[in-house]
Motif scaffolding. Sequence first.
Motif, PDB file in Angstrom:
ATOM      1  N   ALA A 116       0.832  -1.205   0.000  1.00  0.00           N
ATOM      2  CA  ALA A 116       0.000   0.000   0.000  1.00  0.00           C
ATOM      3  C   ALA A 116       0.864   1.251   0.000  1.00  0.00           C
ATOM      4  O   ALA A 116       0.552   2.239  -0.684  1.00  0.00           O
ATOM      5  N   GLY A 117       1.947   1.239   0.758  1.00  0.00           N
ATOM      6  CA  GLY A 117       2.826   2.393   0.812  1.00  0.00           C
ATOM      7  C   GLY A 117       3.526   2.657  -0.506  1.00  0.00           C
ATOM      8  O   GLY A 117       3.643   3.809  -0.942  1.00  0.00           O
ATOM      9  N   VAL A 118       3.980   1.600  -1.160  1.00  0.00           N
ATOM     10  CA  VAL A 118       4.652   1.754  -2.453  1.00  0.00           C
ATOM     11  C   VAL A 118       3.672   2.273  -3.490  1.00  0.00           C
ATOM     12  O   VAL A 118       3.993   3.180  -4.272  1.00  0.00           O
ATOM     13  N   ALA A 119       2.455   1.722  -3.520  1.00  0.00           N
ATOM     14  CA  ALA A 119       1.450   2.180  -4.486  1.00  0.00           C
ATOM     15  C   ALA A 119       1.118   3.647  -4.265  1.00  0.00           C
ATOM     16  O   ALA A 119       0.991   4.423  -5.227  1.00  0.00           O
ATOM     17  N   TRP A 120       0.984   4.043  -3.011  1.00  0.00           N
ATOM     18  CA  TRP A 120       0.675   5.439  -2.668  1.00  0.00           C
ATOM     19  C   TRP A 120       1.800   6.366  -3.134  1.00  0.00           C
ATOM     20  O   TRP A 120       1.552   7.409  -3.745  1.00  0.00           O
ATOM     21  N   ALA A 121       3.033   5.982  -2.849  1.00  0.00           N
ATOM     22  CA  ALA A 121       4.172   6.821  -3.215  1.00  0.00           C
ATOM     23  C   ALA A 121       4.347   6.893  -4.729  1.00  0.00           C
ATOM     24  O   ALA A 121       4.592   7.980  -5.287  1.00  0.00           O
TER      25      ALA A 121
END
Length: 202
Positions: A16-21
Motif C-alpha cells: 500500500a505504501g509503495v502504491a501510494w508513493a
Amino acid sequence: MYEFDHLVIAAESLDAGVAWAEERLGVSLEVGGQHLRYGTHNALLGLADGLYLEVIAIDPAGGKPAHERWFGLDKFSGAPRLITWVCRVEGLTTRPLPAGFGAVVGLTRGALSWDMAESDDGTLPFDQCHPGLIDWGTTPHPATRLAESGLRLERLTLAHPAAADLADALRPLNDKRVDIISASAPKLSARLVTSDGREIIL
C-alpha cells in the motif's frame, strides 16, 4: 553536525505504501529489504543531492520484537504518509544523545550495516518531527546504489507547538531546506520538484 539523510513514509502494508508513493511521485520505487531487529521491511527511491526516500511497514513475515518498533510503527494506522526523517551523525556511538533517545544499536540489512539511535518508546522526539539519527560508518550510502529518479527535495517543513524548542534541538543541523514553524498540532510536509519543474507535496 547533522546531515540530512532521508525521508520516511510509513504504511500499514508495504504494498500500500509503495502504491501510494508511486502514484504521487510518478516513478517506481526499488525493493529494499528486511530489518530483523524491528520486524519491518522497506522500499527505496533515490533523490537528488545524495538523499533518498524510504517507504517502511511492518513485515507480516517478520517476528514481533520484544521492544518497540522504530518510527512509531507499532502505533501507526491510516493512510500512508510522511511520518519522519533521518539525519546522519558521524561517530554516533561516541556522542551524547539528545533527550528522548535511549541507546545506539548496530543494525544490518544485506550488505549494509549502520548504527542507529533508538528512541525510548519507538517514537521520535517532538512527535517525530525530530529526525532519527544514523551513522553509516564505512558502509557506502544507500543513495549511491539507487537509480536517479529526477526528484529533488526542495523543502521539509516541521510544524510543531514547541517550534522554538525543536529549533534548539536541531542546532547541529545547517540545512536551508528545513523549515521549522509554530503550529497548534505537529505535522511534517515535504515539497519535491521533478526534473521538469512540477511540484509534489508529501
